[in-house]
Design a protein around this motif. Structure first.
Motif, mmCIF file in Angstrom:
data_model
loop_
_atom_site.group_PDB
_atom_site.id
_atom_site.type_symbol
_atom_site.label_atom_id
_atom_site.label_comp_id
_atom_site.label_asym_id
_atom_site.label_seq_id
_atom_site.Cartn_x
_atom_site.Cartn_y
_atom_site.Cartn_z
ATOM 1 N N HIS A 52 0.949 8.123 -12.173
ATOM 2 C CA HIS A 52 2.031 7.176 -12.435
ATOM 3 C C HIS A 52 1.464 5.764 -12.645
ATOM 4 C CE1 HIS A 52 6.452 6.126 -11.186
ATOM 5 N NE2 HIS A 52 6.107 5.546 -12.313
ATOM 6 N N THR A 53 0.515 5.380 -11.789
ATOM 7 C CA THR A 53 -0.119 4.067 -11.933
ATOM 8 C C THR A 53 -0.861 3.967 -13.259
ATOM 9 O OG1 THR A 53 -0.343 3.821 -9.540
ATOM 10 C CG2 THR A 53 -1.808 2.494 -10.908
ATOM 11 N N ALA A 54 -1.534 5.046 -13.670
ATOM 12 C CA ALA A 54 -2.236 5.034 -14.952
ATOM 13 C C ALA A 54 -1.265 4.863 -16.113
ATOM 14 C CB ALA A 54 -3.051 6.316 -15.117
ATOM 15 N N LEU A 55 -0.106 5.519 -16.035
ATOM 16 C CA LEU A 55 0.894 5.347 -17.085
ATOM 17 C C LEU A 55 1.357 3.902 -17.171
ATOM 18 C CD1 LEU A 55 3.036 8.586 -16.713
ATOM 19 C CD2 LEU A 55 1.928 7.792 -18.811
ATOM 20 N N ILE A 56 1.577 3.293 -16.029
ATOM 21 C CA ILE A 56 1.959 1.872 -16.021
ATOM 22 C C ILE A 56 0.818 1.021 -16.570
ATOM 23 C CG2 ILE A 56 2.476 -0.067 -14.478
ATOM 24 C CD1 ILE A 56 4.051 2.051 -12.778
ATOM 25 N N GLY A 57 -0.418 1.401 -16.256
ATOM 26 C CA GLY A 57 -1.579 0.689 -16.790
ATOM 27 C C GLY A 57 -1.626 0.715 -18.308
ATOM 28 N N THR A 58 -1.181 1.821 -18.918
ATOM 29 C CA THR A 58 -1.174 1.866 -20.390
ATOM 30 C C THR A 58 -0.208 0.835 -20.954
ATOM 31 O OG1 THR A 58 0.596 3.549 -20.580
ATOM 32 C CG2 THR A 58 -1.680 4.337 -20.333
ATOM 33 N N ARG A 59 0.928 0.651 -20.281
ATOM 34 C CA ARG A 59 1.933 -0.304 -20.773
ATOM 35 C C ARG A 59 1.523 -1.748 -20.494
ATOM 36 N NH1 ARG A 59 6.931 2.301 -21.513
ATOM 37 N NH2 ARG A 59 6.481 4.355 -22.392
ATOM 38 N N LEU A 60 0.701 -1.933 -19.453
ATOM 39 C CA LEU A 60 0.229 -3.281 -19.131
ATOM 40 C C LEU A 60 -1.073 -3.620 -19.848
ATOM 41 C CD1 LEU A 60 1.022 -3.411 -15.295
ATOM 42 C CD2 LEU A 60 2.364 -4.320 -17.198
ATOM 43 N N LYS A 113 -2.045 -5.260 -6.717
ATOM 44 C CA LYS A 113 -1.847 -5.316 -5.274
ATOM 45 C C LYS A 113 -1.548 -3.938 -4.689
ATOM 46 C CE LYS A 113 -1.991 -9.842 -4.380
ATOM 47 N NZ LYS A 113 -2.899 -10.428 -3.360
ATOM 48 N N ARG A 114 -1.100 -3.041 -5.534
ATOM 49 C CA ARG A 114 -0.673 -1.732 -5.049
ATOM 50 C C ARG A 114 -1.870 -0.944 -4.522
ATOM 51 N NH1 ARG A 114 4.402 -1.232 -3.749
ATOM 52 N NH2 ARG A 114 5.373 0.768 -4.194
ATOM 53 N N GLY A 115 -1.724 -0.359 -3.360
ATOM 54 C CA GLY A 115 -2.748 0.537 -2.846
ATOM 55 C C GLY A 115 -2.524 1.941 -3.360
ATOM 56 N N ARG A 116 -3.284 2.866 -2.833
ATOM 57 C CA ARG A 116 -3.145 4.261 -3.249
ATOM 58 C C ARG A 116 -2.339 5.077 -2.250
ATOM 59 N NH1 ARG A 116 -8.851 3.926 -5.574
ATOM 60 N NH2 ARG A 116 -8.487 3.967 -7.828
ATOM 61 N N GLY A 117 -1.769 4.427 -1.225
ATOM 62 C CA GLY A 117 -0.988 5.171 -0.253
ATOM 63 C C GLY A 117 -1.806 6.291 0.337
ATOM 64 N N ASN A 118 -1.305 7.514 0.262
ATOM 65 C CA ASN A 118 -2.056 8.659 0.766
ATOM 66 C C ASN A 118 -2.918 9.295 -0.311
ATOM 67 O OD1 ASN A 118 -0.205 9.960 -0.834
ATOM 68 N ND2 ASN A 118 0.546 11.343 0.753
ATOM 69 N N GLY A 119 -3.093 8.609 -1.425
ATOM 70 C CA GLY A 119 -3.959 9.112 -2.484
ATOM 71 C C GLY A 119 -3.367 10.263 -3.260
ATOM 72 N N SER A 120 -2.042 10.327 -3.344
ATOM 73 C CA SER A 120 -1.418 11.440 -4.057
ATOM 74 C C SER A 120 -1.742 11.362 -5.543
ATOM 75 C CB SER A 120 0.100 11.425 -3.853
ATOM 76 O OG SER A 120 0.675 10.283 -4.453
ATOM 77 N N ASN A 178 0.830 -1.199 0.000
ATOM 78 C CA ASN A 178 0.000 0.000 0.000
ATOM 79 C C ASN A 178 0.867 1.252 0.000
ATOM 80 O OD1 ASN A 178 -2.322 1.543 -0.001
ATOM 81 N ND2 ASN A 178 -2.443 1.591 2.222
ATOM 82 N N HIS A 179 1.127 1.741 -1.209
ATOM 83 C CA HIS A 179 2.068 2.843 -1.338
ATOM 84 C C HIS A 179 1.808 3.608 -2.622
ATOM 85 C CE1 HIS A 179 6.007 4.898 -1.469
ATOM 86 N NE2 HIS A 179 5.857 4.846 -0.168
ATOM 87 N N ARG A 180 2.071 4.930 -2.577
ATOM 88 C CA ARG A 180 1.772 5.753 -3.755
ATOM 89 C C ARG A 180 2.852 5.646 -4.825
ATOM 90 N NH1 ARG A 180 3.740 9.499 0.028
ATOM 91 N NH2 ARG A 180 5.338 10.934 -0.745
ATOM 92 N N HIS A 181 4.088 5.332 -4.444
ATOM 93 C CA HIS A 181 5.151 5.190 -5.437
ATOM 94 C C HIS A 181 5.089 3.795 -6.064
ATOM 95 C CE1 HIS A 181 7.908 8.742 -5.029
ATOM 96 N NE2 HIS A 181 7.116 8.933 -3.981
#
Length: 828
Positions: free
Chosen positions: A670-678, A657-664, A624-627
Motif C-alpha cells: 500500500h505504501t509503495a502504491l502511494i509512493g508511485t503517486r507521490l 514519517k510512517r513506520g512499518r507497524g508490524n511489517g505487514s 508507526n502504523h501499517r495502514h
C-alpha cells in the motif's frame, strides 16, 4: 487462440513436454522461461505448494514423487459458525448523543455509549466471519523402481498448468494438473516414458484441521467464543471442524466425498473420475488403485450444496464422464487463460543477474543490494496469474482461492478496510474486466445488507458497508478493538476500483446498469449522515474512524474528521457529478452534492509538516502504523497532484514519517502504491526490495502477511499494480510516463497498460542510460491527451514528427481508435 501439439523442442519453450515424445523415452527436462516459476526440491508444507485455479476452484499441489497431495478449494466454501445472518444492533437512537460527545472531544465516552447501546439491543459480542476452508485433499501414492533424479516442479503462468517431473531407473515421470476454466474441472495427468510404468493409489480425505501459524489459537478462541454464545445448549456436541462426519467411497472408477455442516443445512460434494490407459484399475474400500498403466487421468469437481440434500453428483458424473482428454482440456483452457494473461506484459533488462529456481532467487536476493529483475518479473507475472486464477463469482479473498488449513487467520475472509482493494488494484490497468466483474458481482450480492447497516447503525438511508465479509452477506457486526461500525467511508472506498474500470474502459452499460445505482446509494448515506458542524460552518464528520489506528493523544479510535473519510466522500461525489454530467443523469442531485463538497472540512497539516490522519486541530497523529488510509487522496483517489505543491509535500512528509507497524506485506505494498503517486521512485523500489529480501515469499512465490507467517495474497496481487503505476500514471486527459521508476531498473518495457483516459499504452520502452523512451498509445475515443515525463525533455516526436515540448509535457490529439508512436528524450 488455438494451441496445437508441437514437437518436443517447441513444447520446451512453451512450458510442457510433448506427450508423444514422453512415450519415446525422451529424458529432456522442461525449459523454464520467465512465464513460469519452478523449484528443484519437493514441498513438505501446503504453504509452499504450487497453485492453479479457474476462479471458482483452486488447487494446491505439494509433496514428493512417491506421495503427492492435491488440496481442493472452492470459492464458496466457508465454515458456517452462526454469525452470517445476524443483523447489526439498532443503535441509531443514540447517534445524536454520540455526535455531540465527539463534538465535545469526549471520544471514549462516545465510543462506550454506542457499544453499550448495542449490547442493550442484544449485540452478543464481536462476531467473526465464517472462515474459508479447504474441501478435501486428494492423496496420490505412486510406486516406481529406482532412486529419484532430476526432480522439478513448476507453474506455467501462460497455461495455468502445474508440472511435477522426475526420473528414476531410466524412466521419466510426470504429474500434470490444471483447473480448466472452460470445462470447470480439476484435471490431473500422470505419465511415464516407459510403457506400463504408472502405479498409483488415489484417495480423498479431510485436509488436516490443525494449523500451526502464529496467532491461530487466539483466532480459534474467538470463533469458539462465538459458538458458545450462539449455541450454548449444543456447544459440547459440536465437533471440530463444524461438519458432520464426512462420507467417502470408491465405486468402480469414481471417488466421492460428501460433507454436511453440522449446524446449518449446507455442505458440499467432491467427485473424482479416474481413467486409466492400459493396466488394471480396482476399487478397494475407499481407494482406487491402478497398476501397470501407460498413463492415468483424474478429473474432479467440488460442488457446494445449499441445502445439503441438493446434491448434483449424478448430473456432474455424467458431465465429467463425457469430457475430453487431459491434453484437449489443457488446450481449451490455455486458449482462454493465456489470452487473459498476455494482455499486460513486463520485460526487465537482466544484464548482470542470473536466473534460477524459486529457492535460489529468493535466497540470493537476500544478499543482493539491488532487485534481481528475474525475480521481480516472475513475481509480477505470478501476481497477474494469481488474480486471474482466483477471480470467479467472488474476487480473491485474503488467501486468493487457496487454503490448506481450517480456521485460518482472520477467517481467510474478505477484509475490506485495506486488503480487498489491494487484491483487485491491478485489474483495471491490466485489462482484466473479468476480475472486476468478479469483484462487482460480490459487491452486488452483499450490498442489500449495506442498507440494513445504514438504517440500524445510523438511522440513515443508503449504503454503509462493513469491514469484513465471507461474500454471502454484508451485515456489519464486527465491533471490537477496532470499531469498524463507525467506519463510514467503506462503500465509497469499495466502489472506487469499479469507477477506475469505467475510466479505463468507457463501458457505459457497466456504469449505468451496475455501478451508478450503487454510487448513488453510497452518496445517499452522506446526505443523511452529514448533519453536524464545526465552529467554522464546515461538517464535523462524527463518528469517524481511520482503519485500525487511533490518535496518539486518546485511546479511542472513534473521533472526528478522519482524513480518509474526507477524501472518500470527495472522490465519490466528484465522480458522481462527472459521470452524471456525461450521461445526463441526476441533474436534480448535483447541487446537493456540490453543497456537500463545499462544506467538507479542509485537510490539516500538523506541526511536522505532515498531512494529518485526522483533519482536526486537537487530534494528534500516530505515525508507526501499517495502514496508510489517510493518504487516500494520493491513492486510490486522483485528487492529489504535484501542482498542489503544499498538499503534495505534506503527503510526502506523512509517508516519510510512517513506520512499518508490524511489517505487514499489505502495508508495504500500500505504501509503495502511494509512493508511485507521490513520484518517489526510491520509496517504491525500497519497499519492493524490502519485500523481496524479507521472507515474504513462499517457495511457490506466493506471499505471506508477515515474514514467513500467514498465507495471504494481498501483497502478491497488488505488486503488479505497484509496477504498472510506477511506469504509467494516468488520469482523464493525462498520461505520465515513468513517474516513479528507479534508475536501478535501467531498461525495460511494458505492454498493454490501460489508462484512466480510455487509452491503452500498447508498449512503453525506457532506457535510462540513453535518456530516452518510446511508447505506442491507442485511444479508444477522440480526445486530446497531455503526455508527461517529469524530466527535462529535450526532444519529442509523435508519429515520426517532431513536436515542441512545453517543459515536461507534449499535447497529442487522437481520433477514435487511433494509434500513435511517441518518442521522448531528456537530459539530467
Amino acid at each position: 487462440m488455438t494451441i496445437t501439439r508441437r514437437p518436443l523442442l517447441a513444447w520446451m519453450a512453451l512450458l510442457t513436454i510433448c506427450t508423444t515424445c514422453i512415450a519415446q523415452n525422451c529424458n529432456a527436462q522442461i525449459n523454464r522461461p520467465l512465464n513460469s516459476n519452478f523449484s528443484d526440491t519437493p514441498a513438505t508444507a501446503w504453504q509452499d505448494a504450487l497453485v492453479s485455479g479457474n476462479g471458482k476452484m483452486g488447487i494446491l499441489v505439494y509433496g514428493d514423487p512417491q506421495h503427492e497431495k492435491i488440496i481442493f478449494n472452492h470459492e464458496m466454501l466457508y465454515e458456517f459458525i452462526g454469525t452470517e445472518d445476524i443483523e447489526p444492533a439498532d443503535i441509531a437512537d443514540v447517534i445524536p448523543q454520540v455526535k455531540e460527545l465527539i463534538k465535545q472531544q469526549k471520544y471514549r465516552e462516545a465510543e462506550t455509549l454506542a457499544l453499550k447501546r448495542a449490547f442493550e439491543k442484544g449485540h452478543p459480542d464481536i462476531l467473526w466471519t465464517d472462515p474459508y476452508h479447504p474441501a478435501c485433499v486428494m492423496n496420490i501414492e505412486q510406486t516406481f523402481a529406482g532412486d529419484v533424479a532430476e526432480y522439478r516442479r513448476s507453474t506455467g503462468y501462460t497455461d495455468g498448468e502445474i508440472v511435477v517431473q522426475w526420473s528414476a531407473n531410466d524412466t521419466d515421470y510426470q504429474r500434470k494438473s490444471v483447473v480448466s476454466r472452460p470445462a470447470n474441472v480439476i484435471a490431473t495427468h500422470i505419465t511415464a516414458s516407459t510403457a506400463a510404468s504408472v502405479n498409483v493409489t488415489i484417495d480423498l480425505d479431510q485436509q488436516a484441521v490443525a494449523t500451526k501459524i502464529r496467532g491461530a489459537k487466539e483466532k480459534q478462541n474467538n470463533i469458539t467464543r462465538n459458538l458458545k454464545t450462539l449455541f450454548p445448549e449444543k456447544f459440547s456436541e459440536l465437533n471440530y471442524p463444524l461438519v458432520e462426519p464426512f462420507e467417502k467411497k470408491a465405486e468402480q472408477n469414481w471417488l466421492t466425498f460428501c460433507v454436511q455442516y453440522q449446524i446449518y443445512d449446507r455442505g458440499y460434494d467432491v467427485i473424482v473420475h479416474v481413467r486409466n490407459d492400459g493396466g488394471t484399475l480396482s476399487d478397494q474400500g475407499n481407494v482406487i488403485s491402478i497398476s501397470a498403466a501407460d498413463n492415468v487421468e483424474i478429473l474432479a469437481e467440488v460442488i457446494p450444496t445449499d441445502p445439503a440434500s441438493n446434491t448434483q453428483i449424478a448430473t456432474s458424473k455424467k458431465r465429467i464422464a463425457d469430457l475430453a482428454s487431459y491434453d484437449e482440456l489443457l488446450t481449451a483452457h490455455t486458449a482462454v487463460h493465456n489470452e487473459m494473461f498476455k494482455r499486460v506484459r513486463l520485460h526487465l533488462d537482466k544484464t548482470g543477474f542470473e536466473d534460477g529456481s524459486n529457492e535460489t532467487l529468493i535466497q540470493t536476493q537476500k544478499s543482493q543490494e539491488r532487485i534481481n529483475p528475474y525475480l521481480l518479473e516472475k513475481i509480477f507475472n505470478m501476481g497477474v496469474y494469481g488474480l486471474i486464477s482466483s477471480s470467479g463469482d467472488n474476487p480473491p479473498n485474503l488467501m486468493g482461492i487457496w487454503n490448506g488449513a481450517w480456521r485460518p487467520e482472520w477467517s481467510g475472509d474478505f477484509t475490506l478496510d485495506a486488503n480487498l482493494n489491494l487484491q483487485i488494484s491491478a485489474a483495471a490497468q491490466a485489462n482484466l474486466p473479468e476480475a472486476i466483474d468478479s469483484y462487482m458481482t460480490m459487491l452486488e450480492r452483499i450490498a442489500p445488507d449495506w442498507e440494513i447497516n445504514a438504517k440500524n447503525l445510523f438511522g440513515c438511508r443508503g449504503y454503509l458497508a462493513g469491514t469484513r465479509t465471507s461474500g454471502r452477506r454484508g451485515l456489519h457486526t464486527h465491533f471490537g478493538k477496532w470499531p469498524g461500525n463507525h467506519w463510514t467511508a467503506a462503500a465509497a472506498w469499495l466502489l472506487s476500483p469499479c469507477y477506475e474500470h469505467y475510466q479505463c474502459s468507457g463501458d457505459k452499460a457497466f456504469m449505468v446498469d451496475r455501478l451508478l445505482p450503487m454510487m448513488e446509494k453510497a452518496a445517499l448515506f452522506y446526505e443523511d449522515f452529514l448533519n453536524t458542524y464545526d465552529s467554522n460552518g464546515k461538517f464535523l464528520i462524527a463518528p469517524s474512524y481511520s482503519p485500525e489506528n487511533h490518535p496518539s493523544n486518546t485511546d479511542s479510535a472513534v473521533v472526528a474528521n478522519a482524513t480518509m473519510d474526507i477524501s472518500a466522500i470527495r472522490e465519490l461525489l466528484t465522480n458522481l457529478i462527472t459521470v452524471s454530467n456525461e450521461l445526463d443523469r441526476n441533474q436534480d442531485k448535483i447541487e446537493t452534492w456540490q453543497t456537500i463538497l463545499a462544506k467538507l472540512p479542509p485537510y490539516v497539516t500538523n506541526e511536522d509538516g505532515a498531512l494529518q490522519e485526522w483533519s482536526h486541530p486537537n487530534i494528534q497523529d500516530q505515525y508507526n502504523h501499517r495502514h496508510v488510509s489517510h493518504l487516500y487522496l494520493a491513492w486510490p483517489s486522483l485528487e492529489l497532484t504535484p501542482e498542489n505543491a503544499k498538499l503534495f509535500e505534506a503527503a510526502r512528509v506523512a509517508i516519510a514519517k510512517r513506520g512499518r507497524g508490524n511489517g505487514s506485506a499489505h502495508g508495504l505494498a500500500h505504501t509503495a502504491l502511494i509512493g508511485t503517486r507521490l513520484k518517489q521512485p526510491e520509496l517504491v523500489y525500497g519497499n519492493l526490495l524490502f519485500l523481496m529480501q524479507g521472507n515474504y515469499f513462499y517457495r511457490s512465490l506466493f506471499t505471506s502477511h508477515n515474514p514467513g507467517v500467514i498465507y495471504n495474497s494481498d501483497a502478491l496481487h497488488s505488486i503488479p499494480s505497484v509496477i504498472m503505476e510506477m511506469l504509467v500514471y494516468s488520469r482523464p486527459g493525462v498520461i505520465e510516463f515513468l513517474p516513479a521508476c528507479s534508475d536501478k531498473l535501467p531498461k525495460g518495457s511494458i505492454q498493454g497498460v490501460m489508462c484512466r483516459t480510455q487509452a491503452r499504452v500498447d508498449s512503453l520502452r525506457w532506457d535510462f542510460p540513453r535518456r530516452e523512451l518510446t511508447a505506442v498509445v491507442t485511444s479508444k475515443k477522440a480526445q486530446t491527451i497531455q503526455i508527461q515525463l517529469r524530466r527535462n525533455v529535450t526532444a519529442a516526436t509523435v508519429s515520426g514528427n517532431s513536436v515542441l515540448p512545453e517543459s515536461d509535457t507534449i499535447t497529442v490529439d487522437f481520433k477514435a481508435g487511433e494509434t500513435k508512436p511517441i518518442k521522448l528524450q531528456w537530459k539530467d
